[in-house]
Design a protein around this motif. Structure first.
Motif, PDB file in Angstrom:
ATOM      1  N   TYR A  23      25.373  28.153  57.881  1.00 32.73           N
ATOM      2  CA  TYR A  23      24.406  27.117  58.262  1.00 32.73           C
ATOM      3  C   TYR A  23      24.888  25.728  57.832  1.00 32.73           C
ATOM      4  O   TYR A  23      24.756  24.754  58.563  1.00 32.73           O
ATOM      5  N   VAL A  82      27.656  37.446  41.756  1.00 26.66           N
ATOM      6  CA  VAL A  82      26.773  37.481  42.926  1.00 26.66           C
ATOM      7  C   VAL A  82      26.559  38.946  43.303  1.00 26.66           C
ATOM      8  O   VAL A  82      27.513  39.722  43.334  1.00 26.66           O
ATOM      9  N   TRP A 118      19.626  38.023  43.328  1.00 26.01           N
ATOM     10  CA  TRP A 118      20.705  37.392  44.099  1.00 26.01           C
ATOM     11  C   TRP A 118      21.952  37.332  43.226  1.00 26.01           C
ATOM     12  O   TRP A 118      23.063  37.339  43.730  1.00 26.01           O
ATOM     13  N   ILE A 164      22.963  36.578  51.603  1.00 27.03           N
ATOM     14  CA  ILE A 164      22.196  35.327  51.725  1.00 27.03           C
ATOM     15  C   ILE A 164      23.133  34.123  51.674  1.00 27.03           C
ATOM     16  O   ILE A 164      23.003  33.181  52.458  1.00 27.03           O
ATOM     17  N   ALA A 165      24.131  34.176  50.750  1.00 34.27           N
ATOM     18  CA  ALA A 165      25.082  33.061  50.614  1.00 34.27           C
ATOM     19  C   ALA A 165      25.887  32.875  51.908  1.00 34.27           C
ATOM     20  O   ALA A 165      26.126  31.743  52.330  1.00 34.27           O
ATOM     21  N   SER A 166      26.285  34.002  52.558  1.00 38.61           N
ATOM     22  CA  SER A 166      27.060  33.906  53.804  1.00 38.61           C
ATOM     23  C   SER A 166      26.267  33.164  54.876  1.00 38.61           C
ATOM     24  O   SER A 166      26.804  32.351  55.629  1.00 38.61           O
ATOM     25  N   PHE A 167      24.958  33.446  54.925  1.00 43.72           N
ATOM     26  CA  PHE A 167      24.111  32.764  55.893  1.00 43.72           C
ATOM     27  C   PHE A 167      24.068  31.253  55.601  1.00 43.72           C
ATOM     28  O   PHE A 167      24.224  30.429  56.508  1.00 43.72           O
ATOM     29  N   PHE A 168      23.888  30.908  54.323  1.00 40.04           N
ATOM     30  CA  PHE A 168      23.808  29.488  53.954  1.00 40.04           C
ATOM     31  C   PHE A 168      25.136  28.765  54.213  1.00 40.04           C
ATOM     32  O   PHE A 168      25.142  27.611  54.629  1.00 40.04           O
ATOM     33  N   ILE A 169      26.256  29.472  53.964  1.00 43.36           N
ATOM     34  CA  ILE A 169      27.573  28.858  54.198  1.00 43.36           C
ATOM     35  C   ILE A 169      27.743  28.559  55.695  1.00 43.36           C
ATOM     36  O   ILE A 169      28.147  27.461  56.083  1.00 43.36           O
ATOM     37  N   GLY A 220      22.844  38.844  47.277  1.00 42.30           N
ATOM     38  CA  GLY A 220      23.185  37.427  47.123  1.00 42.30           C
ATOM     39  C   GLY A 220      24.299  37.010  48.065  1.00 42.30           C
ATOM     40  O   GLY A 220      24.268  35.912  48.632  1.00 42.30           O
ATOM     41  N   LYS A 221      25.294  37.920  48.239  1.00 40.70           N
ATOM     42  CA  LYS A 221      26.426  37.603  49.121  1.00 40.70           C
ATOM     43  C   LYS A 221      25.963  37.448  50.568  1.00 40.70           C
ATOM     44  O   LYS A 221      26.409  36.554  51.288  1.00 40.70           O
TER      45      LYS A 221
END
Lengths: 174, 167
Positions: B157, B143, B133, B150-155, B147-148
């Protein structure tokens, strides 16, 4: 018919659980989320059981009990995988916090000081202690901390995790 | 009930195979993610058995969709529970509860002293690198493309939950 009823009731319960949790986090904040989660889960479980009991119509009581048992199992599996696999991760995972911190730094990246500047060891542990106190798992008396009970679901789940850590330790030839 | 038994049969087989493969994955040279393929095989087995049962006369309810959903969500529940232990090590919450269970009462200072910097920070950063990641070039962390995503999804959410972007 029973198949469709079970799938529909479990899916509707999960949908309501997801929406309920989002509303709880938006209105109450993260600190009280464990308590809200327990209440929401039990409330929806009872509602689902009562609804199914009447919706299945004329049926032997033993068959109704089987249907209710399957509903509890399905709703538990659905909500459990949602909470642990999706819901909790962006809220509590330190790994995710580091990833988001690094993302905020953009293309220039960050060194270890910048990456961890907002997260000291004490702040990470402090947040977890606070969460365990507000959820009623541990009690604080002055400067002392103790378990509310040695036999809560959360404590037993924790013991099970320790067993899994041992179980998943891969054999290393080195 | 034959449907439900077939679901649990395949679930049991998948979990047993997953634990065994995971135990020997370093010796066999298998990555952690690849071990999850046993659940896809289990799902195929569960679907095939369900379709076969649909053509058979048997007592009890016909529950094809429930049995497949049970397999899918019980597998996901198992993976959600086993995910942390598989990645290795106790979480801070696990360690606090275990220490309180063993020692009864602890002061705040005693609880904080249970954790080293490396345990709380270092191991987690290392696991992000291992998951690809993030990556480290000299002393700077970046990143990765994965990782980007996955991070976009978390942001997104976190926005839905009304939380700050994080980080």
């Amino acid at each position: 018919m029973i198949d469709y009823l079970l799938v529909a009731t479990s899916s509707i319960s999960l949908f309501m659980f997801v929406i309920g949790l989002i509303i709880c986090v938006r209105t109450k904040g993260q600190a009280e989320i464990l308590l809200s989660m327990k209440g929401l889960f039990i409330g929806l479980l009872v509602l689902g059981c009562i609804s199914l009991w009447y919706m299945v119509g004329d049926m032997r009581v033993s068959d109704k009990v089987v249907v209710i048992f399957l509903y509890i199992l399905l709703f538990w599996a659905m909500s459990f995988s949602y909470i642990l696999g999706l819901f909790g991760m962006p809220l509590t995972s330190t790994r995710v916090q580091f990833l988001l911190t690094l993302m905020a730094h953009g293309g220039k990246g960050a060194d270890i000081q910048n990456l961890t500047k907002d997260y000291s060891r004490d702040s990470i542990i402090g947040i977890r202690l606070h969460r365990l106190i507000t959820s009623g798992e541990i009690i604080q008396k002055g400067n002392k901390y103790m378990l509310k009970s040695r036999w809560t679901y959360f404590v037993l789940h924790n013991e099970f995790l320790l067993f899994l850590i041992e179980l998943f330790q891969p054999l290393d030839p080195k | 009930m034959a449907y439900i038994f077939s679901s649990f049969f395949w679930l049991g087989i998948s979990i047993a195979a997953h634990v065994a493969i995971n135990k020997f994955r370093i010796l066999l040279g298998i990555s952690l993610v690849s071990t999850l393929s046993v659940f896809l095989m289990g799902l195929v087995g569960s679907v095939v058995t369900t379709m076969w049962l649909l053509g058979q006369a048997h007592a009890g309810f016909s529950l094809p969709y429930t049995s497949i959903l049970l397999y899918v969500f019980c597998s996901l529940a198992y993976l959600s529970i086993a995910g942390g232990p598989m990645l290795g090590g106790e979480s801070p919450t696990t360690k606090i509860l275990t220490s309180l269970r063993r020692r009864g009462t602890l002061t705040k200072e005693q609880i904080f002293s249970l954790f080293t910097y490396d345990e709380v920070m270092g191991k987690r950063i290392e696991s992000l690198i291992q998951s690809q990641w993030i990556l480290k070039k000299n002393t700077i962390y970046f990143v990765t493309k994965r990782g980007k995503t996955i991070a976009s999804f978390f942001i997104a959410y976190r926005r839905l939950l009304g939380l700050s972007q994080g980080g």
